[in-house]
Design an enzyme around this catalytic site. Sequence first.
Site, PDB file in Angstrom:
ATOM      1  N   SER A   2      -4.047  -8.142   8.236  1.00 21.21           N
ATOM      2  CA  SER A   2      -3.079  -7.053   8.393  1.00 21.21           C
ATOM      3  C   SER A   2      -2.624  -6.996   9.845  1.00 21.21           C
ATOM      4  CB  SER A   2      -3.697  -5.716   7.979  1.00 21.21           C
ATOM      5  OG  SER A   2      -4.752  -5.368   8.862  1.00 21.21           O
ATOM      6  N   ARG A  30       1.066   6.317  17.300  1.00 17.09           N
ATOM      7  CA  ARG A  30       0.804   7.268  16.208  1.00 17.09           C
ATOM      8  C   ARG A  30       1.278   8.692  16.514  1.00 17.09           C
ATOM      9  NH1 ARG A  30       1.184   2.869  13.797  1.00 17.09           N
ATOM     10  NH2 ARG A  30      -0.598   2.064  12.652  1.00 17.09           N
ATOM     11  N   ASP A  43       0.817  -1.217   0.000  1.00 17.80           N
ATOM     12  CA  ASP A  43       0.000   0.000   0.000  1.00 17.80           C
ATOM     13  C   ASP A  43       0.848   1.263   0.000  1.00 17.80           C
ATOM     14  OD1 ASP A  43      -2.037  -1.782   0.106  1.00 17.80           O
ATOM     15  OD2 ASP A  43      -2.960  -1.012   1.931  1.00 17.80           O
ATOM     16  N   ASP A  93      -6.518   5.753  12.475  1.00 23.28           N
ATOM     17  CA  ASP A  93      -5.165   6.269  12.322  1.00 23.28           C
ATOM     18  C   ASP A  93      -5.115   7.571  11.548  1.00 23.28           C
ATOM     19  OD1 ASP A  93      -3.858   4.410  13.838  1.00 23.28           O
ATOM     20  OD2 ASP A  93      -3.296   3.110  12.161  1.00 23.28           O
TER      21      ASP A  93
END
Length: 407
Positions: free
Chosen positions: A180, A99, A19, A128
């Site tokens: 994932s 994050r 990605d 996110d």
Amino acid sequence: MSKYGSVKKAVLAYSGGLDTSIILKWLIEEYGCEVVAFSADLGQGEELDHIPQKAKDTGAVACHILDLREEFVRDFVFPMFRANAIYEGRYFLGTSIARPLIAKAQMEIAAKEGADAVSHGATGKGNDQVRFELGYYHFDPSVKVIAPWREWDLNSRSALEAYAKKHGIPIPTSKKFPWSSDRNLLHISFEGDVLEDPWAEAPEEMYLLTRRPEDAPDQPEYLEIEFEKGDAVAVNGERLSPAALLEKLNAYGYEHGIGRLDLLENRYVGMKSRGVYETPGGTILEEAHRGVEQITMDREVMNLRDSLIPRYAAMVYNGYWFSPEREALQTLIDETQQTVNGVARVKLYKGHCRVVGRKSDTHSLFNPEFATFEADEVYNQADAEGFIKLNALRLRIRSMMNKGKAG
């Protein structure tokens, strides 16, 4: 000029996967800009090995990998654990707390590189995107943020593969696992594929950081974890840096199958989502921290702090780490931790971790003279009668009123 606007150089949060590799090329093609790849080392291990070459092959003009492991645990994980912050009573916030640090470091790279934009690979359905972008705007309110998943028309796996093939981006011929994942020193998360069925049990081969509890040792193991002002500083008498300490607890947690969680959580954007998490060291750390608090924290101070846990956890989960309300709350929480100095002894056994002992040489509020069941000279048990009657007064009045109505 690109139809998306004018950008000279963008810094992309780059994982090296398909990605973000596509995003790297897409930024070059659609924005006509230079792209700098950035990866944060938060404890992913070998996942970072081939990133510089992948980024270069896909067209990046530079690639930065920063070792942020100590900063991650010291300045993000530990403050959060001083608050015992757990989202919806279960989730240790391993992805959420990473994050803001990634955003901080990415913005530092952007300033160093003279970039006028930053980009990420978060989708428009997830949390996110909020966490990254709130961090970006905290450090530079005028920064250009590019979120390709909200802009492009590559809305399917086949579309992504076609784009990759067109631009010579390698497509994995076989992916060992279809779900994932996101990994750092605190945890690993899994989403997608079979997990999208909330009734289906997560397959055993999914788990990486914990062995199957049924296969854990048949004998329990004990750890002594020392705390200073709410932060763990030593394991079994060995003083360690924050990152090294969490790594050591992760190893113990792996061996005993500790820290698995299967959760259907509420995302900030409004939908429910299923995640499977492994947080071996964090689970041990939280249990031990609670143990030392039990013997060192005043009851009402603890009650006040505990009442704020859901609020604090939601701030972290929703991306408000750099908000003034989180910072104000952190000041209060850190004040409550000034007396949290001592040692907890925890017992690890087949997926379970529990405190079996706690002590503090400097701040213990446990006084055996008051707590004993034996004879003492410091507590007059007759005093309890008046205490009980005063606390029962409102209940007695309510009962008399109800009886009067019934009559």
